[in-house]
Every structure is written in C-alpha cells, then in structure tokens.
Design a protein around this motif. Sequence first.
Motif, PDB file in Angstrom:
ATOM      1  N   LEU A 291      39.447  10.933 -39.352  1.00 17.48           N
ATOM      2  CA  LEU A 291      38.336  11.435 -40.163  1.00 17.48           C
ATOM      3  C   LEU A 291      38.703  11.485 -41.635  1.00 17.48           C
ATOM      4  N   HIS A 292      39.992  11.757 -41.929  1.00 17.37           N
ATOM      5  CA  HIS A 292      40.409  11.833 -43.318  1.00 17.37           C
ATOM      6  C   HIS A 292      40.281  10.479 -44.024  1.00 17.37           C
ATOM      7  N   GLU A 293      40.497   9.394 -43.267  1.00 15.36           N
ATOM      8  CA  GLU A 293      40.342   8.060 -43.864  1.00 15.36           C
ATOM      9  C   GLU A 293      38.879   7.783 -44.194  1.00 15.36           C
ATOM     10  N   LEU A 294      38.003   8.177 -43.279  1.00 14.93           N
ATOM     11  CA  LEU A 294      36.574   7.964 -43.522  1.00 14.93           C
ATOM     12  C   LEU A 294      36.103   8.819 -44.702  1.00 14.93           C
ATOM     13  N   GLN A 295      36.629  10.036 -44.804  1.00 14.82           N
ATOM     14  CA  GLN A 295      36.250  10.905 -45.913  1.00 14.82           C
ATOM     15  C   GLN A 295      36.701  10.309 -47.241  1.00 14.82           C
ATOM     16  N   ARG A 296      37.929   9.775 -47.252  1.00 16.48           N
ATOM     17  CA  ARG A 296      38.448   9.162 -48.480  1.00 16.48           C
ATOM     18  C   ARG A 296      37.624   7.933 -48.861  1.00 16.48           C
ATOM     19  N   PHE A 297      37.233   7.177 -47.863  1.00 18.21           N
ATOM     20  CA  PHE A 297      36.402   5.987 -48.110  1.00 18.21           C
ATOM     21  C   PHE A 297      35.067   6.388 -48.730  1.00 18.21           C
ATOM     22  N   GLU A 298      34.442   7.419 -48.172  1.00 21.46           N
ATOM     23  CA  GLU A 298      33.159   7.881 -48.720  1.00 21.46           C
ATOM     24  C   GLU A 298      33.336   8.418 -50.140  1.00 21.46           C
TER      25      GLU A 298
ATOM     26  N   ASP B 175      32.383   7.725 -55.876  1.00 27.12           N
ATOM     27  CA  ASP B 175      32.946   7.597 -57.232  1.00 27.12           C
ATOM     28  C   ASP B 175      32.484   6.288 -57.869  1.00 27.12           C
ATOM     29  N   GLU B 176      32.527   5.214 -57.090  1.00 25.98           N
ATOM     30  CA  GLU B 176      32.070   3.911 -57.590  1.00 25.98           C
ATOM     31  C   GLU B 176      30.608   4.000 -58.022  1.00 25.98           C
ATOM     32  N   TRP B 177      29.790   4.646 -57.171  1.00 27.90           N
ATOM     33  CA  TRP B 177      28.362   4.764 -57.477  1.00 27.90           C
ATOM     34  C   TRP B 177      28.146   5.605 -58.734  1.00 27.90           C
ATOM     35  N   SER B 178      28.875   6.707 -58.867  1.00 27.74           N
ATOM     36  CA  SER B 178      28.643   7.624 -59.984  1.00 27.74           C
ATOM     37  C   SER B 178      28.929   6.947 -61.331  1.00 27.74           C
ATOM     38  N   ARG B 179      29.914   6.058 -61.365  1.00 25.02           N
ATOM     39  CA  ARG B 179      30.219   5.350 -62.608  1.00 25.02           C
ATOM     40  C   ARG B 179      29.088   4.363 -62.945  1.00 25.02           C
ATOM     41  N   ALA B 180      28.641   3.625 -61.931  1.00 25.90           N
ATOM     42  CA  ALA B 180      27.546   2.673 -62.152  1.00 25.90           C
ATOM     43  C   ALA B 180      26.248   3.404 -62.488  1.00 25.90           C
ATOM     44  N   TRP B 181      26.049   4.544 -61.841  1.00 24.35           N
ATOM     45  CA  TRP B 181      24.851   5.360 -62.094  1.00 24.35           C
ATOM     46  C   TRP B 181      24.840   5.859 -63.535  1.00 24.35           C
ATOM     47  N   ALA B 182      26.011   6.334 -64.021  1.00 25.07           N
ATOM     48  CA  ALA B 182      26.097   6.837 -65.394  1.00 25.07           C
ATOM     49  C   ALA B 182      25.781   5.732 -66.401  1.00 25.07           C
ATOM     50  N   ASP B 183      26.277   4.534 -66.143  1.00 34.24           N
ATOM     51  CA  ASP B 183      25.976   3.401 -67.032  1.00 34.24           C
ATOM     52  C   ASP B 183      24.481   3.107 -67.041  1.00 34.24           C
TER      53      ASP B 183
ATOM     54  N   LEU C 172      25.929  -2.790 -56.357  1.00 33.20           N
ATOM     55  CA  LEU C 172      26.832  -2.127 -55.400  1.00 33.20           C
ATOM     56  C   LEU C 172      26.774  -2.790 -54.030  1.00 33.20           C
ATOM     57  N   ARG C 173      25.633  -3.368 -53.690  1.00 37.63           N
ATOM     58  CA  ARG C 173      25.539  -4.093 -52.414  1.00 37.63           C
ATOM     59  C   ARG C 173      26.537  -5.243 -52.374  1.00 37.63           C
ATOM     60  N   ASP C 174      26.723  -5.877 -53.510  1.00 41.41           N
ATOM     61  CA  ASP C 174      27.622  -7.041 -53.566  1.00 41.41           C
ATOM     62  C   ASP C 174      29.042  -6.674 -53.964  1.00 41.41           C
ATOM     63  N   SER C 175      29.312  -5.405 -54.169  1.00 43.87           N
ATOM     64  CA  SER C 175      30.660  -4.977 -54.563  1.00 43.87           C
ATOM     65  C   SER C 175      31.621  -5.042 -53.367  1.00 43.87           C
ATOM     66  N   THR C 176      32.789  -5.591 -53.592  1.00 41.83           N
ATOM     67  CA  THR C 176      33.783  -5.724 -52.511  1.00 41.83           C
ATOM     68  C   THR C 176      35.076  -4.986 -52.845  1.00 41.83           C
ATOM     69  N   PHE C 177      35.044  -4.139 -53.855  1.00 44.99           N
ATOM     70  CA  PHE C 177      36.277  -3.503 -54.308  1.00 44.99           C
ATOM     71  C   PHE C 177      36.732  -2.380 -53.374  1.00 44.99           C
TER      72      PHE C 177
ATOM     73  N   ALA D 109      23.201   7.397 -49.073  1.00 41.12           N
ATOM     74  CA  ALA D 109      21.844   7.504 -49.629  1.00 41.12           C
ATOM     75  C   ALA D 109      20.953   8.315 -48.699  1.00 41.12           C
ATOM     76  N   ASP D 110      21.196   8.206 -47.399  1.00 40.01           N
ATOM     77  CA  ASP D 110      20.407   8.956 -46.418  1.00 40.01           C
ATOM     78  C   ASP D 110      20.636  10.462 -46.567  1.00 40.01           C
ATOM     79  N   ARG D 111      21.867  10.822 -46.942  1.00 39.49           N
ATOM     80  CA  ARG D 111      22.186  12.245 -47.155  1.00 39.49           C
ATOM     81  C   ARG D 111      21.746  12.731 -48.523  1.00 39.49           C
ATOM     82  N   GLY D 112      21.383  11.790 -49.409  1.00 36.87           N
ATOM     83  CA  GLY D 112      21.021  12.168 -50.769  1.00 36.87           C
ATOM     84  C   GLY D 112      22.218  12.271 -51.694  1.00 36.87           C
ATOM     85  N   ASP D 113      23.382  11.822 -51.243  1.00 36.29           N
ATOM     86  CA  ASP D 113      24.577  11.869 -52.096  1.00 36.29           C
ATOM     87  C   ASP D 113      24.493  10.841 -53.217  1.00 36.29           C
ATOM     88  N   ILE D 114      23.863   9.696 -52.924  1.00 29.54           N
ATOM     89  CA  ILE D 114      23.699   8.655 -53.932  1.00 29.54           C
ATOM     90  C   ILE D 114      22.265   8.147 -53.853  1.00 29.54           C
ATOM     91  N   GLY D 115      21.836   7.381 -54.843  1.00 28.14           N
ATOM     92  CA  GLY D 115      20.488   6.823 -54.821  1.00 28.14           C
ATOM     93  C   GLY D 115      20.359   5.688 -55.805  1.00 28.14           C
TER      94      GLY D 115
END
Length: 399
Positions: free
Chosen positions: A301-308, A313-321, A346-351, A372-378
């Motif tokens: 579970l810790h790996e999945l949490q780190r992945f999320e 974090d990736e989304w928040s940077r793109a969102w701020a821009d 972000l759909r095409d991001s592979t990083f 996005a379903d949880r409302g964490d990103i949009g």
Amino acid sequence: MTAGQHDASTSAIGYLYQVNWCLLELLRKAPNRPDSAISLELYDDVSWEENGTPQELLQTKHHLKSNIGLSDKDADIWKTIQVWMDVANPKDPYGPQLVLVSTSIAKDGSAAFALRKDSRDTAKALQLLEQAAKTSKSESTQKVRERYLTLTEAERRVFVSRITVVDGEVSAQDLDDELAQLLYYTLPLGHEKLFLAQLWHWWAQVSLDMLNRNRRSVSAREARQFIGDLRSQFNDDNLPTMVEIADVDEDTVVPIYDSRPFVHQLRWVACNTTNLRKAIVDYHRAITQTTEWLTEDLIGLHELQRFEDNLRDEWSRAWADMREDLGSDADEATKIEVGKKLLRKLRDSTFITVRERYNDQFFSRGKRHELADRGDIGWHPDFQTRLEALLSKVTTAQA
C-alpha cells in the motif's frame, strides 16, 4: 434422449489436451530447436517446422484411463496411419518424422512398443503391423488396413521407419504440474501459480490465433522471449499486467461508470466520446489491477500511496502553470480549452511510474482518473466548485 447420449466431453478434452500439450512440447524441445517453430492443425495435430518446411508431424491421443494398452489392432494406431498416409506421403524417405503421442501405454511385444525410442525394432514393427492389417476384423479400420497393404514391402519399410511412438505421456489433468516442473528454476517464488496462469493465458491467445489462421506458428525464440519478459515482470522493479485490454468489454464497462465524478470532469472539458470511453476503460483496468496486485501480494500500500503522491505533485505543477496563464477574466470557452490541454498533457506523460520498469501507461492514466474521481485533481479551472455542486445535488436527491 438419454443423459449423455450426445456427450462430447471426451472429444472436448482431447482437443483441449492437444492445444495445451503443444505448449509443453514447445518448451521441452525449444532448447534443442532454437530455429524451429511449432504449429497447431497446420500439417497435423501438432507439427514442427523449419523455414516453412515441416520436420515432424505429431498426432496426440488422450485417454482418461492410461492403463488402456496400445495394441496393434487399436483404432488409435490405424486412424493415425490413415492421417499420415493422407498428409505425409508414406513413400517419401525424406518426409517429415511421424510421432504418435499417447497417454496409453504400448503393450509389450506390440508394434507400438517396437516403435518406441528405447525399444526400437522397426523390422518387428513392420511384421506386427502387417499381421494386424491382415487379421483384424474391425470394420472401422478396414479401409486403412487395406490401403496400407497396397504399399510394397519397401514402401512400408520407408513409411514405418519414419514413425515413433511416445506412449505413457502426461495426461490432461497433470499438464499444469508438468509445466511447473519444466519451469521450476524460472517460476518466481511465492507467485508460481500466477506466473503459470499468465503463461497459459498467453498460450490460449496464441493457440486461438493459430487455429483461426491469424498466425502460422510460434517459434522457439518467441516462446523464450515471452517467458523471459514475463519473468522480468516479477522482479522488484517491475510488475505483471494482469488485466489486459482484451479482457475488458468496453460496452459493458462504460455504462457502469458513466455517472462517476471523473467522467463528469472529462465532460466539463469537452472530452470527445472516443477518448472518454477509453478513459473509463483505463480507470476500470487500473482499479481492477490494483486489487489484483494487492490480492497476489505483489505490491505494498505504501508504494501505491507514493505513486499517487507523485501523480498529485505532477498535476499540481501543471495546474499552477495553467492557472498562471489563464488570467482572471477567461470565458468558458477558454477554460475548456486550457482544461483540455492539461488533460492531454498529463494523459501523455510517462514520467511517473509505480515501479521503475513498469511502463504500461493505462495504469498511470487510470490512476489519474481515480484521483479525479476523488476530487484530488481536475481539468476544468472550476472543477472544485463544480464537484461541490455535483455532490450537493446527489446528497439532496438521496435525502
């Protein structure tokens, strides 16, 4: 009609045995035949070929009771001879080798016994087959026996010298255990059954393609490559994909999630229908895959949490821009346009990957939709306000 009057289970088991035994044969012989390929129902039940030329034709005979002996007058023997007289030119001394594979045991002193590798006596087999051809009273084998006797003695010698009998072969119910033993040093510890299930799943697809004539054969090198790749998915820096896109019925899955918040989020940025349906499939595969990995204890579970966390974090940077470029007086059309660009970027991001070598992109895409379903990103600049309104509407309807 009585019960079992049209029972085809024995035939079905025989066909299934032929298909699955073919994988066993491929893996057994591949180390000594790296340039060969194996096929189903191309030249015979199973056949080996090199550069498109058949080298070995194999007939498989499965019996639920292995103690049924293989004798000179058996239908298995003569039906097999009939097939080879039709497809393998019995007079050709340079024709492909002919192998009868049976779960039955060749009776001591029989022609089949004399055609085994460890007790081979071709002259005796010739004598016994001729005797059986002349003395058998079976109507079902009469035509092929008569045809066999039309061959000259020299032609029969050429024909029979190409035949080998492999008796006492593993039965259908023991194929899995035999495969496990064959791959003993390859199987990942603790995940042996899952590995074998993945291998059988691949073989089922390959077999279907061969039977549908979508492919001709499977080479020894291809099988080796697949098993090597599959094994690498169980390494610490990788994971196996257990929910393939072919396993998902899009028409069934899409309606299930049609009213989910992440689908509303896609519609708010005017996502086209094709990509919206693919996004739903990605979401479904990702949540199902997560469950499968956790069930098989392949990930923590810790790996999945780190992945999320990394995806957020990736989304928040793109969102701020995006917000910085948008300005405060943007109209709805502009908001949709920038939201769509963010989604596509972000759909095409592979990083971001859940593990270093796991690069099946459906998982990252699906997990973003889960966030996005949880409302964490949009995607739409006003997605938070719209989600609150959506939640309020649902709560009111349920009250």
